[in-house]
Design an enzyme around this catalytic site. Structure first.
Site, mmCIF file in Angstrom:
data_model
loop_
_atom_site.group_PDB
_atom_site.id
_atom_site.type_symbol
_atom_site.label_atom_id
_atom_site.label_comp_id
_atom_site.label_asym_id
_atom_site.label_seq_id
_atom_site.Cartn_x
_atom_site.Cartn_y
_atom_site.Cartn_z
ATOM 1 N N SER A 110 57.784 29.929 22.303
ATOM 2 C CA SER A 110 57.125 29.345 23.469
ATOM 3 C C SER A 110 55.936 28.486 23.055
ATOM 4 O O SER A 110 55.739 27.382 23.572
ATOM 5 C CB SER A 110 56.664 30.452 24.429
ATOM 6 O OG SER A 110 57.767 31.184 24.906
ATOM 7 N N ASP A 147 65.912 26.211 18.650
ATOM 8 C CA ASP A 147 65.137 25.651 19.766
ATOM 9 C C ASP A 147 64.084 24.654 19.291
ATOM 10 O O ASP A 147 63.897 23.589 19.897
ATOM 11 C CB ASP A 147 64.463 26.774 20.566
ATOM 12 C CG ASP A 147 65.414 27.418 21.561
ATOM 13 O OD1 ASP A 147 66.637 27.231 21.417
ATOM 14 O OD2 ASP A 147 64.938 28.102 22.479
ATOM 15 N N ASN A 179 70.496 24.666 24.010
ATOM 16 C CA ASN A 179 70.299 25.580 25.134
ATOM 17 C C ASN A 179 68.830 25.995 25.202
ATOM 18 O O ASN A 179 68.501 27.123 25.543
ATOM 19 C CB ASN A 179 71.198 26.811 25.001
ATOM 20 C CG ASN A 179 71.284 27.613 26.286
ATOM 21 O OD1 ASN A 179 70.955 27.133 27.363
ATOM 22 N ND2 ASN A 179 71.723 28.859 26.183
ATOM 23 N N GLY A 203 65.554 25.942 26.879
ATOM 24 C CA GLY A 203 64.817 25.690 28.111
ATOM 25 C C GLY A 203 63.412 25.184 27.848
ATOM 26 O O GLY A 203 62.868 24.382 28.605
ATOM 27 N N ARG A 229 72.114 26.304 33.859
ATOM 28 C CA ARG A 229 70.732 26.773 34.056
ATOM 29 C C ARG A 229 70.017 25.804 34.996
ATOM 30 O O ARG A 229 69.913 24.611 34.705
ATOM 31 C CB ARG A 229 70.013 26.881 32.711
ATOM 32 C CG ARG A 229 70.692 27.852 31.762
ATOM 33 C CD ARG A 229 69.980 27.951 30.426
ATOM 34 N NE ARG A 229 68.657 28.578 30.568
ATOM 35 C CZ ARG A 229 67.838 28.779 29.539
ATOM 36 N NH1 ARG A 229 68.192 28.407 28.328
ATOM 37 N NH2 ARG A 229 66.662 29.359 29.737
ATOM 38 N N GLN A 273 58.937 28.045 33.810
ATOM 39 C CA GLN A 273 58.939 26.839 32.981
ATOM 40 C C GLN A 273 58.785 25.574 33.814
ATOM 41 O O GLN A 273 58.315 24.549 33.308
ATOM 42 C CB GLN A 273 60.213 26.774 32.144
ATOM 43 C CG GLN A 273 60.251 27.786 31.008
ATOM 44 C CD GLN A 273 61.538 27.722 30.210
ATOM 45 O OE1 GLN A 273 62.393 26.871 30.446
ATOM 46 N NE2 GLN A 273 61.680 28.619 29.259
ATOM 47 N N SER A 284 56.873 35.471 35.864
ATOM 48 C CA SER A 284 56.429 35.248 34.482
ATOM 49 C C SER A 284 55.051 34.587 34.418
ATOM 50 O O SER A 284 54.821 33.651 33.656
ATOM 51 C CB SER A 284 57.459 34.390 33.722
ATOM 52 O OG SER A 284 58.736 34.960 33.762
ATOM 53 N N ASP A 294 61.563 38.620 29.258
ATOM 54 C CA ASP A 294 62.209 38.659 27.944
ATOM 55 C C ASP A 294 61.993 40.013 27.279
ATOM 56 O O ASP A 294 62.930 40.627 26.762
ATOM 57 C CB ASP A 294 61.677 37.538 27.052
ATOM 58 C CG ASP A 294 62.176 36.167 27.478
ATOM 59 O OD1 ASP A 294 63.144 36.103 28.251
ATOM 60 O OD2 ASP A 294 61.589 35.157 27.043
ATOM 61 N N LYS A 311 69.384 33.007 32.590
ATOM 62 C CA LYS A 311 68.911 32.795 31.222
ATOM 63 C C LYS A 311 70.090 32.325 30.349
ATOM 64 O O LYS A 311 71.046 31.738 30.843
ATOM 65 C CB LYS A 311 68.297 34.087 30.686
ATOM 66 C CG LYS A 311 67.026 34.507 31.409
ATOM 67 C CD LYS A 311 65.839 33.627 31.051
ATOM 68 C CE LYS A 311 64.536 34.174 31.602
ATOM 69 N NZ LYS A 311 63.370 33.368 31.174
ATOM 70 N N GLU A 312 70.019 32.602 29.048
ATOM 71 C CA GLU A 312 71.071 32.150 28.129
ATOM 72 C C GLU A 312 72.447 32.663 28.540
ATOM 73 O O GLU A 312 73.477 32.040 28.263
ATOM 74 C CB GLU A 312 70.743 32.583 26.702
ATOM 75 C CG GLU A 312 69.702 31.724 26.010
ATOM 76 C CD GLU A 312 68.268 31.994 26.421
ATOM 77 O OE1 GLU A 312 67.359 31.464 25.776
ATOM 78 O OE2 GLU A 312 68.036 32.740 27.403
ATOM 79 N N LYS A 325 68.549 30.888 17.395
ATOM 80 C CA LYS A 325 67.860 30.219 18.505
ATOM 81 C C LYS A 325 66.356 30.425 18.446
ATOM 82 O O LYS A 325 65.586 29.486 18.696
ATOM 83 C CB LYS A 325 68.412 30.735 19.834
ATOM 84 C CG LYS A 325 67.757 30.134 21.064
ATOM 85 C CD LYS A 325 68.443 30.598 22.337
ATOM 86 C CE LYS A 325 67.656 30.178 23.562
ATOM 87 N NZ LYS A 325 67.548 28.721 23.726
#
Length: 453
Positions: free
Chosen positions: A24, A50, A101, A103, A131, A188, A214, A329, A356-357, A434
């Protein structure tokens, strides 16, 4: 898809783990460095799928990124001092960016490109096209951006014509622009708007409609923005206000260790053993560091230092009913712990798992049932009971469950915890690329395996 990994029965986890950089923070810091005025050297960035797509996208957008030849987790980014400028990218020939993938790449880049000059096509893996992104697109359209859906309405892929290329571009004004954004799908969307809001020529007020999920991730975004010289006024997560400002390169920035990745090792130690993870601690800006407090409530012995977290097993772990809206998460790590608690684990307010994924509620239910657990699910909760006769019988028969991972890194890492109960097999463990490519190497280094006949 990588070959399956079989883990023998683990008696305990013991040792120390140096965490990889936070996903993140890595992708946020990379983008802010690109938009800032000046040069930033980022240390301890995460090297994963990512961050790879984010780095590739920035370089394709004309950002100079220099990797330290001695240490590939150190990169220097020369900022543009504003939005991306790619006037040669037109509606007929857009610049295409593949974002996998991720985000944390798709959402903020969508916002940044909406304010830029040029036309951009954002693509990704098939799961990315499932997504949702409509909430963010609606907000950006309200600011004048032209964004087209190239597939299903409300989902990527996207074609973005930036404000700098359209009549939607707005000159500086003292009048604030207000936009309203749903908060119950993904934080996000808010983070993406906050990361680029200072680059608008007018004050921006973002009002959150409904409950913001979140919240710690949005707080993380605000604190990182402050490190880049951007002040955000946070009205108790109900609204946010930004004035036009320059994003300023901090010159040096150290990315914290991945607090979400720490949860698997800490949970394993709570079950059996003792683990110290380094790279996060009492001054961390990541909300998932509070996972250690949950382990304490369950009965584990815990310690928080300036740059470490330590957990030691207690004689008995207790099941909880717990709202994990702030830590979706980290919440996943609690599911396999139901095998080791004296009562069921019920995790609530996790509707975001569905987008999510993979559909993580459905996936977790399917995989935990392979162990014989009793599982109940709803739109936004899961209850898992590992104290069933079927669970004990399957273990006594020596059954070796084979877990699917759904191309979801967190499914793979979570199910590793079940090896503390019995021998298991995990399909496609390399999906951890990832966010945590070294996970299973580190996991096996601290695992004390039972002697097998």
């Amino acid at each position: 898809m990588s070959a399956a990994l079989t883990l023998g029965k683990i008696n305990a986890l013991h040792g120390q783990v140096q965490l990889v950089g936070s996903k993140s923070l890595t992708n946020r810091a990379l983008l802010l460095s690109a938009l800032s005025a000046g040069t930033t050297t980022l240390h301890n960035i995460l090297r994963s799928d990512d961050s790879k797509v984010m780095l590739a996208a920035l370089e394709k957008l004309g950002v100079k990124v220099q990797v330290d030849p001695q240490e590939d987790t150190t990169v220097t980014v020369t900022g543009l001092g504003g939005t991306f400028q790619v006037p040669a990218a037109t509606h007929e020939q857009p610049l295409e960016l593949f974002l996998g993938n991720a985000g944390t790449a798709m959402r903020p880049l969508c916002a940044a490109l909406a304010l830029s000059t040029g036309c951009f096509k954002l693509t990704g893996e098939p799961r990315m096209y499932e997504r949702p992104i409509g909430v963010l697109v609606d907000a950006l359209r309200a600011l004048g951006a032209e964004i087209e859906y190239l597939g299903q309405e409300g989902y990527p892929p996207l074609l973005i014509t930036g404000l700098g290329s359209t009549s939607g571009a707005t000159t500086a004004t003292s009048a604030a622009r207000n936009i309203e954004v749903l908060g119950n799908t993904s934080s996000q969307f808010i983070s993406a708007l906050l990361m680029v809001g200072a680059l608008l020529p007018y004050p921006l007020i973002i009002k959150v409609k409904g409950e913001l999920i979140s919240k710690p991730y949005v707080k993380l975004t605000c604190e990182l923005l402050q490190r880049f010289g951007v002040e955000v006024v946070n009205h108790d997560f109900a609204s946010f206000a930004l004035q036009p400002q320059t994003i300023k390169a901090p010159q040096q920035y150290l990315v914290e260790g991945d607090a979400s990745g720490a949860t698997y090792f800490l949970a394993g130690a709570a079950i059996a053993g003792e683990i110290t993870v380094y790279g996060v601690g009492q001054n961390s800006i990541q909300g998932d560091t509070k996972f250690i407090e949950i382990l304490g409530r369950m009965g584990a012995y815990t310690e928080i230092g300036p740059n470490y977290l330590r957990v030691k097993a207690a004689p008995q772990l207790h099941g909880l009913t717990i709202d994990m809206n702030d830590m979706p998460d980290a919440a996943m790590t609690l599911v396999p712990m139901a095998l080791f608690t004296d009562s069921p684990m019920t995790i609530t307010n996790i509707a975001s798992w569905r987008v999510k994924e993979t559909d993580r509620i459905a996936a977790m239910a399917t995989e935990m049932r392979k162990l014989g657990c009793a599982v109940t699910t709803g739109d936004d909760f899961i209850t898992v009971d590992g104290n069933t006769a079927e669970c004990a019988e399957r273990k006594a028969r020596g059954e070796v469950p084979v877990f699917a991972t759904y191309n979801d890194h967190r499914m793979a890492m979570c199910m590793a915890l079940t090896a503390l109960d019995r021998k298991i097999t995990i399909n496609d463990p390399d999906c951890c690329r990832k966010t945590f490519p070294q996970f299973f190497t580190l996991w096996q280094e601290v695992a004390q395996f039972a002697n097998e006949a």
